[in-house]
Design a protein around this motif. Structure first.
Motif, PDB file in Angstrom:
ATOM      1  N   ASN A  19     -20.700 -22.853 -11.182  1.00  0.00           N
ATOM      2  CA  ASN A  19     -19.386 -23.332 -10.817  1.00  0.00           C
ATOM      3  C   ASN A  19     -19.500 -24.704 -10.161  1.00  0.00           C
ATOM      4  OD1 ASN A  19     -20.362 -22.819  -8.260  1.00  0.00           O
ATOM      5  ND2 ASN A  19     -19.351 -20.811  -8.108  1.00  0.00           N
ATOM      6  N   ALA A  20     -18.413 -25.238  -9.669  1.00  0.00           N
ATOM      7  CA  ALA A  20     -18.396 -26.592  -9.106  1.00  0.00           C
ATOM      8  C   ALA A  20     -19.307 -26.720  -7.896  1.00  0.00           C
ATOM      9  CB  ALA A  20     -16.963 -26.981  -8.753  1.00  0.00           C
ATOM     10  N   ALA A  21     -19.279 -25.733  -7.041  1.00  0.00           N
ATOM     11  CA  ALA A  21     -20.124 -25.783  -5.836  1.00  0.00           C
ATOM     12  C   ALA A  21     -21.613 -25.767  -6.211  1.00  0.00           C
ATOM     13  CB  ALA A  21     -19.792 -24.623  -4.914  1.00  0.00           C
ATOM     14  N   GLU A  22     -21.910 -24.929  -7.210  1.00  0.00           N
ATOM     15  CA  GLU A  22     -23.314 -24.864  -7.639  1.00  0.00           C
ATOM     16  C   GLU A  22     -23.749 -26.173  -8.307  1.00  0.00           C
ATOM     17  OE1 GLU A  22     -23.491 -20.053  -8.445  1.00  0.00           O
ATOM     18  OE2 GLU A  22     -23.172 -21.451 -10.102  1.00  0.00           O
ATOM     19  N   TRP A  23     -22.844 -26.761  -9.085  1.00  0.00           N
ATOM     20  CA  TRP A  23     -23.176 -28.065  -9.669  1.00  0.00           C
ATOM     21  C   TRP A  23     -23.384 -29.119  -8.578  1.00  0.00           C
ATOM     22  CZ3 TRP A  23     -25.064 -29.074 -14.150  1.00  0.00           C
ATOM     23  CH2 TRP A  23     -24.748 -28.301 -15.256  1.00  0.00           C
ATOM     24  N   GLN A  24     -22.594 -29.097  -7.595  1.00  0.00           N
ATOM     25  CA  GLN A  24     -22.732 -30.068  -6.513  1.00  0.00           C
ATOM     26  C   GLN A  24     -24.063 -29.882  -5.785  1.00  0.00           C
ATOM     27  OE1 GLN A  24     -19.527 -29.880  -3.726  1.00  0.00           O
ATOM     28  NE2 GLN A  24     -20.214 -31.693  -2.585  1.00  0.00           N
ATOM     29  N   ALA A  25     -24.430 -28.652  -5.590  1.00  0.00           N
ATOM     30  CA  ALA A  25     -25.727 -28.380  -4.947  1.00  0.00           C
ATOM     31  C   ALA A  25     -26.894 -28.817  -5.829  1.00  0.00           C
ATOM     32  CB  ALA A  25     -25.818 -26.887  -4.623  1.00  0.00           C
ATOM     33  N   PHE A  26     -26.723 -28.600  -7.139  1.00  0.00           N
ATOM     34  CA  PHE A  26     -27.792 -29.013  -8.067  1.00  0.00           C
ATOM     35  C   PHE A  26     -27.992 -30.520  -8.038  1.00  0.00           C
ATOM     36  CE2 PHE A  26     -28.768 -30.578 -12.361  1.00  0.00           C
ATOM     37  CZ  PHE A  26     -30.044 -30.071 -12.515  1.00  0.00           C
ATOM     38  N   TRP A  27     -26.891 -31.261  -8.132  1.00  0.00           N
ATOM     39  CA  TRP A  27     -27.038 -32.720  -8.140  1.00  0.00           C
ATOM     40  C   TRP A  27     -27.513 -33.247  -6.782  1.00  0.00           C
ATOM     41  CZ3 TRP A  27     -27.725 -34.674 -12.532  1.00  0.00           C
ATOM     42  CH2 TRP A  27     -27.032 -34.223 -13.659  1.00  0.00           C
ATOM     43  N   ALA A  28     -27.169 -32.590  -5.754  1.00  0.00           N
ATOM     44  CA  ALA A  28     -27.695 -32.980  -4.442  1.00  0.00           C
ATOM     45  C   ALA A  28     -29.220 -32.781  -4.395  1.00  0.00           C
ATOM     46  CB  ALA A  28     -27.009 -32.181  -3.334  1.00  0.00           C
ATOM     47  N   PHE A  29     -29.675 -31.684  -4.993  1.00  0.00           N
ATOM     48  CA  PHE A  29     -31.128 -31.431  -5.058  1.00  0.00           C
ATOM     49  C   PHE A  29     -31.824 -32.485  -5.903  1.00  0.00           C
ATOM     50  CE2 PHE A  29     -34.678 -29.449  -7.358  1.00  0.00           C
ATOM     51  CZ  PHE A  29     -35.520 -29.171  -6.297  1.00  0.00           C
ATOM     52  N   VAL A  30     -31.234 -32.792  -7.077  1.00  0.00           N
ATOM     53  CA  VAL A  30     -31.837 -33.828  -7.935  1.00  0.00           C
ATOM     54  C   VAL A  30     -31.904 -35.159  -7.209  1.00  0.00           C
ATOM     55  CG1 VAL A  30     -31.501 -35.140 -10.059  1.00  0.00           C
ATOM     56  CG2 VAL A  30     -31.166 -32.663 -10.066  1.00  0.00           C
ATOM     57  N   THR A  31     -30.835 -35.493  -6.496  1.00  0.00           N
ATOM     58  CA  THR A  31     -30.822 -36.744  -5.736  1.00  0.00           C
ATOM     59  C   THR A  31     -31.909 -36.745  -4.671  1.00  0.00           C
ATOM     60  OG1 THR A  31     -28.431 -36.940  -6.106  1.00  0.00           O
ATOM     61  CG2 THR A  31     -29.407 -38.264  -4.318  1.00  0.00           C
ATOM     62  N   ALA A  32     -32.104 -35.623  -4.016  1.00  0.00           N
ATOM     63  CA  ALA A  32     -33.146 -35.528  -2.992  1.00  0.00           C
ATOM     64  C   ALA A  32     -34.533 -35.680  -3.611  1.00  0.00           C
ATOM     65  CB  ALA A  32     -33.025 -34.205  -2.251  1.00  0.00           C
ATOM     66  N   VAL A  33     -34.704 -35.049  -4.784  1.00  0.00           N
ATOM     67  CA  VAL A  33     -36.000 -35.177  -5.464  1.00  0.00           C
ATOM     68  C   VAL A  33     -36.268 -36.633  -5.844  1.00  0.00           C
ATOM     69  CG1 VAL A  33     -37.304 -34.554  -7.528  1.00  0.00           C
ATOM     70  CG2 VAL A  33     -36.041 -32.794  -6.266  1.00  0.00           C
ATOM     71  N   ILE A  34     -35.246 -37.270  -6.395  1.00  0.00           N
ATOM     72  CA  ILE A  34     -35.419 -38.689  -6.780  1.00  0.00           C
ATOM     73  C   ILE A  34     -35.712 -39.546  -5.555  1.00  0.00           C
ATOM     74  CG2 ILE A  34     -34.201 -40.671  -7.723  1.00  0.00           C
ATOM     75  CD1 ILE A  34     -32.720 -38.762  -9.595  1.00  0.00           C
ATOM     76  N   ALA A  35     -35.002 -39.283  -4.473  1.00  0.00           N
ATOM     77  CA  ALA A  35     -35.245 -40.036  -3.239  1.00  0.00           C
ATOM     78  C   ALA A  35     -36.657 -39.797  -2.722  1.00  0.00           C
ATOM     79  CB  ALA A  35     -34.204 -39.651  -2.179  1.00  0.00           C
ATOM     80  N   LEU A  36     -37.124 -38.533  -2.811  1.00  0.00           N
ATOM     81  CA  LEU A  36     -38.486 -38.214  -2.367  1.00  0.00           C
ATOM     82  C   LEU A  36     -39.524 -38.932  -3.225  1.00  0.00           C
ATOM     83  CD1 LEU A  36     -40.394 -36.642  -0.538  1.00  0.00           C
ATOM     84  CD2 LEU A  36     -40.212 -34.712  -2.148  1.00  0.00           C
ATOM     85  N   VAL A  37     -39.311 -38.906  -4.543  1.00  0.00           N
ATOM     86  CA  VAL A  37     -40.235 -39.604  -5.442  1.00  0.00           C
ATOM     87  C   VAL A  37     -40.234 -41.105  -5.154  1.00  0.00           C
ATOM     88  CG1 VAL A  37     -40.691 -40.180  -7.845  1.00  0.00           C
ATOM     89  CG2 VAL A  37     -40.062 -37.843  -7.226  1.00  0.00           C
TER      90      VAL A  37
END
Length: 271
Positions: A19-37
């Motif tokens: 759902n929308a909340a789960e998508w938002q959490a997913f993209w937040a995780f991807v953003t964090a991973v990219i920031a970490l890399v």
């Protein structure tokens, strides 16, 4: 329009689809991973940059051959880094053999048993090694050395660098002439020529003085003989004059009286 949007939302809401909340959490995780890399890459780049600056600022000691002409080999120790090297020690695969006792003592004192206390950036120290001429020296001299230089930087960090000195590597190559050695050789020749000229001038001066002494001695002898001869002739002349005066005064008194000489008055003739 709202009906169409609602229909599309209903299509996306399949069973098991986020759902929308789960998508938002997913993209937040991807953003964090990219920031970490990105952070890891930036940190790595920073470390590379720091190491590069440290490498550029570090001392770098190089040990290499330098040939004088085509026979004599010297060992040059130079600092190619940007900072000074301190307490330079050396580890040799084989003990270097120098040309003579004096060169061996200098080499042992600085590069074998001892160390070089300080070497500024861009400076070089040279040591005579040996003469690599098979016609003059035996072929059992070491021809390959592996040396490791260990030294300290200005901040107290310890660094090291390894070098390979291989005589056979340079055996068939063209060796650049040492211009300083050529100039030194020419100056020595000029000094020897000047010294020989000075010796020749001194020998010529001594010969001229000797000849002058002999000529003066001969002139003095000739003058003495001439003076003796003149004195002798003067004595002879004086003697002749005395003899002439003596005989001249004695002739009238001793001359005999003639028979015809008249007899003195009052004298009796002698019978």
């Amino acid at each position: 329009m709202s009906t169409t949007v609602g229909f599309m939302m209903d299509l996306l809401r399949w069973d098991g689809w986020p759902n929308a909340a789960e998508w938002q959490a997913f993209w937040a995780f991807v953003t964090a991973v990219i920031a970490l890399v990105a952070a890891i890459i930036a940190l790595r780049q920073y470390r590379i940059s720091v190491n590069s600056r440290l490498e550029q600022a570090r001392p770098f000691v190089v040990v290499d051959f330098r040939f004088l002409g085509a026979l004599y080999a010297c060992i040059d120790v130079s600092n190619a880094g940007q900072t000074a090297a301190r307490n330079i020690r050396f580890e040799w695969s084989e003990r270097p053999v120098a040309l003579d006792e004096r060169s061996q003592e200098a080499l042992d004192r600085a590069m074998v048993d001892g160390s070089i206390p300080f070497l500024a950036p861009g400076r070089k120290i040279s040591y005579m090694l040996n003469r690599y001429d098979d016609d003059q020296n035996p072929t059992d001299l070491p021809r390959r050395y592996e040396v490791k230089a260990i030294y300290d930087g200005p901040a107290g960090d310890s660094w090291d660098s390894e070098s390979v000195l291989d005589v056979d590597q340079w055996a068939a190559t063209l060796v650049e002439r040492d211009r300083y050695a050529d100039v030194t050789s020419q100056l020595k020749k000029l000094a020897e020529a000047a010294h020989n000229q000075k010796q020749a001038d001194e020998a010529l001066t001594r010969a001229a003085d000797s000849l002058n002494v002999h000529l003066e001695a001969g002139f003095r002898v000739q003058t003495a003989r001439q003076r003796i001869q003149e004195e002798r002739e003067a004595r002879w002349k004086i003697q002749e004059e005395r003899t002439a005066r003596l005989f001249g005064s004695a002739q009238p008194a001793n001359s005999p009286a003639g028979d015809d000489a008249p007899a003195a008055e009052g004298s009796d003739p002698i019978e």
